[in-house]
Design an enzyme around this catalytic site. Sequence first.
Site, PDB file in Angstrom:
ATOM      1  N   CYS A  84       0.830  -1.211   0.000  1.00 41.10           N
ATOM      2  CA  CYS A  84       0.000   0.000   0.000  1.00 41.10           C
ATOM      3  C   CYS A  84       0.867   1.266   0.000  1.00 41.10           C
ATOM      4  CB  CYS A  84      -1.000  -0.049   1.144  1.00 41.10           C
ATOM      5  SG  CYS A  84      -2.465   0.905   0.772  1.00 41.10           S
ATOM      6  N   HIS A  95      -3.632  -5.102   0.585  1.00 46.83           N
ATOM      7  CA  HIS A  95      -2.995  -5.619   1.810  1.00 46.83           C
ATOM      8  C   HIS A  95      -3.009  -7.148   1.830  1.00 46.83           C
ATOM      9  CE1 HIS A  95      -2.581  -1.797   4.006  1.00 46.83           C
ATOM     10  NE2 HIS A  95      -3.600  -1.438   3.252  1.00 46.83           N
ATOM     11  N   GLU A 101      -1.479  -9.043   3.696  1.00 42.33           N
ATOM     12  CA  GLU A 101      -1.382  -9.562   5.072  1.00 42.33           C
ATOM     13  C   GLU A 101      -2.745  -9.876   5.686  1.00 42.33           C
ATOM     14  OE1 GLU A 101      -0.859  -6.490   4.142  1.00 42.33           O
ATOM     15  OE2 GLU A 101      -1.326  -5.005   5.688  1.00 42.33           O
TER      16      GLU A 101
HETATM   17  N1  GLN Z   1      -1.911   6.615   2.752  1.00 36.20           N
HETATM   18  C1  GLN Z   1      -2.022   5.872   1.564  1.00 36.20           C
HETATM   19  C2  GLN Z   1      -3.391   6.026   0.911  1.00 36.20           C
HETATM   20  O1  GLN Z   1      -4.318   6.463   1.523  1.00 36.20           O
HETATM   21  C3  GLN Z   1      -1.736   4.404   1.799  1.00 36.20           C
HETATM   22  C4  GLN Z   1      -2.715   3.751   2.725  1.00 36.20           C
HETATM   23  C5  GLN Z   1      -2.218   2.462   3.319  1.00 36.20           C
HETATM   24  O2  GLN Z   1      -1.034   2.161   3.284  1.00 36.20           O
HETATM   25  N2  GLN Z   1      -3.112   1.671   3.887  1.00 36.20           N
HETATM   26  O3  GLN Z   1      -3.534   5.693  -0.245  1.00 36.20           O
END
Ligand code: GLN
Length: 525
Positions: A373, A499, A501
């Site tokens: 992410c 994600h 994970e």
């Molecule tokens: N801050 C980034 C976004 O909003 C990544 C979010 C995250 O890593 N969950 O896109």
Amino acid sequence: MSLKIIFITGGVMSGLGKGVTASMTALLLKKRGFKVRMRKLEPYLNVDAGTLSPDQHGEVFVTEDGTETDMDIGNYERFAGVTCTKDDYITSGKIFSEVIQGERRGDYLGETVQIIPHVTNMIMERITSNIDEDTDFLICEIGGTVGDIEGLSFLESIRQKSRSCDVMYLHIGLMPFLKKSEEFKTKPIQHSVSELQKFGIKPDIILCRSTKYYGDLSWKKKIAMFANLDEEMVFPAWDQESLYDVLEQYYEDGLDAKICKFFKQKMTKHLTKQEIGMPSFHYEKNIRVALITKYNKINDSYCSVIEAVKHAAMYNRCKADVVAINSDCLATEELKEFDCIIVPGGFGGRGTEGKINALQFARENDIPCLGICLGMQLMVIEGLRNVVNIDSNSSEFCKNIENPAIGLIDECMENVKGGTMRLGQYPCKMSGKMQEMYKDRLQDGIVSERHRHRYEVNHLHYREALEKVFNLSAWSPDNILLEGFEIKDHSFYVGVQFHPEFQTYLNNPHPLFDNLIKAGLNKQN
Ligand code: GLN
């Protein structure tokens, strides 16, 4: 069989492992062939966990349907192999806001709206709402500690629930061991049991959390007598090396057997440890993984990532040594000591330049590296800056930048409007190395992965530059959103917008973590 409910409460203090106990109980019952559902009642006033700081409350977990929950729901899914939905995460905030909205609509027809019965009725309704008819057990954990002011309406509701449902109360409390006098102290548990009794709840099983010590078992007799229980319903819950040891302990003590006996359910045959799913392995190697972090309470703030690494390491018969390195004070040279690097998700600009330095080091020194992410977004920025010479950044933490390769969807793409946050499970299609890694999970080239982000890679403006660095190998099926990439001539350099994970299991690790660990092990040879 009709639904049986096991309510799990905690006494004396928080952090005694109610969530773990709930998950292990669910797992044992599932292995016995019962259909199990898990739920959590949270006393705090947040409507969901989306705005909770990971430093205060651990990581925010995301369910398939896009609910932001606390880390316990993640533990339920990972250990018990259940899938949770928005119905399984019930906060006081959610309950109160529904009651108040109902009052504004006039649903209560002039009644005085009160905690009892309006709030408690709403809680009782939510405890058993939307549960499949063939579900055998509902395991319902009550957050917080018995006696907390915020939790009183939950205690009243679970007491009343016993009037209409088949219910068991499982209570876990702290039993300190005094070294000097070499004895367990049962008084704290006696107090929390009497606190429960004040609300008309009599525990049916008591788990005594303590440091491991095999002495005489007179503490059992004392607690059983005080709580009006058979001694066989009082269990130790010793501190253990790992969660798998906790499972083994509950299995050997027959926790599930006592629960079945209580509900007059026939037990199936005796299950072996293998059938329960206990890993039988010995570690052959160690693998050192650097986790480049921003938050301080590492184990809780990055719980799913750490568990995902452990699953993959166990699967590859090695022991993971995950070391958190705060990106604000990172000296890239120290990364040489590691077999793999992970740059996890996050929000806001703090620490991002340190993460970018770590990514550059991993890319240039061929250290296997996974960007998740925010980690993936920073891989894009690093690649553009250092390979293609475009001074880029994300509009999340750098306004008025000339080249925002990461931006809000409506900043990057005309005519595409986004909500504020892309949450929950979405399909992705894979090609290249990514497709190879995902081969066991793909169906018709598609896999579902969980998301929690606002910002996207602006591939429309930077496609050519991106392709100079990465193989853009994961996309949303309509090709609108870039979901992931890798670098061809690298042992493992993968970035994903989702994600991974959140979908990893003990004997079925997530393919990206599995391949990361495999690449790290290869480099050792
Ligand atoms: N801050 C980034 C976004 O909003 C990544 C979010 C995250 O890593 N969950 O896109």
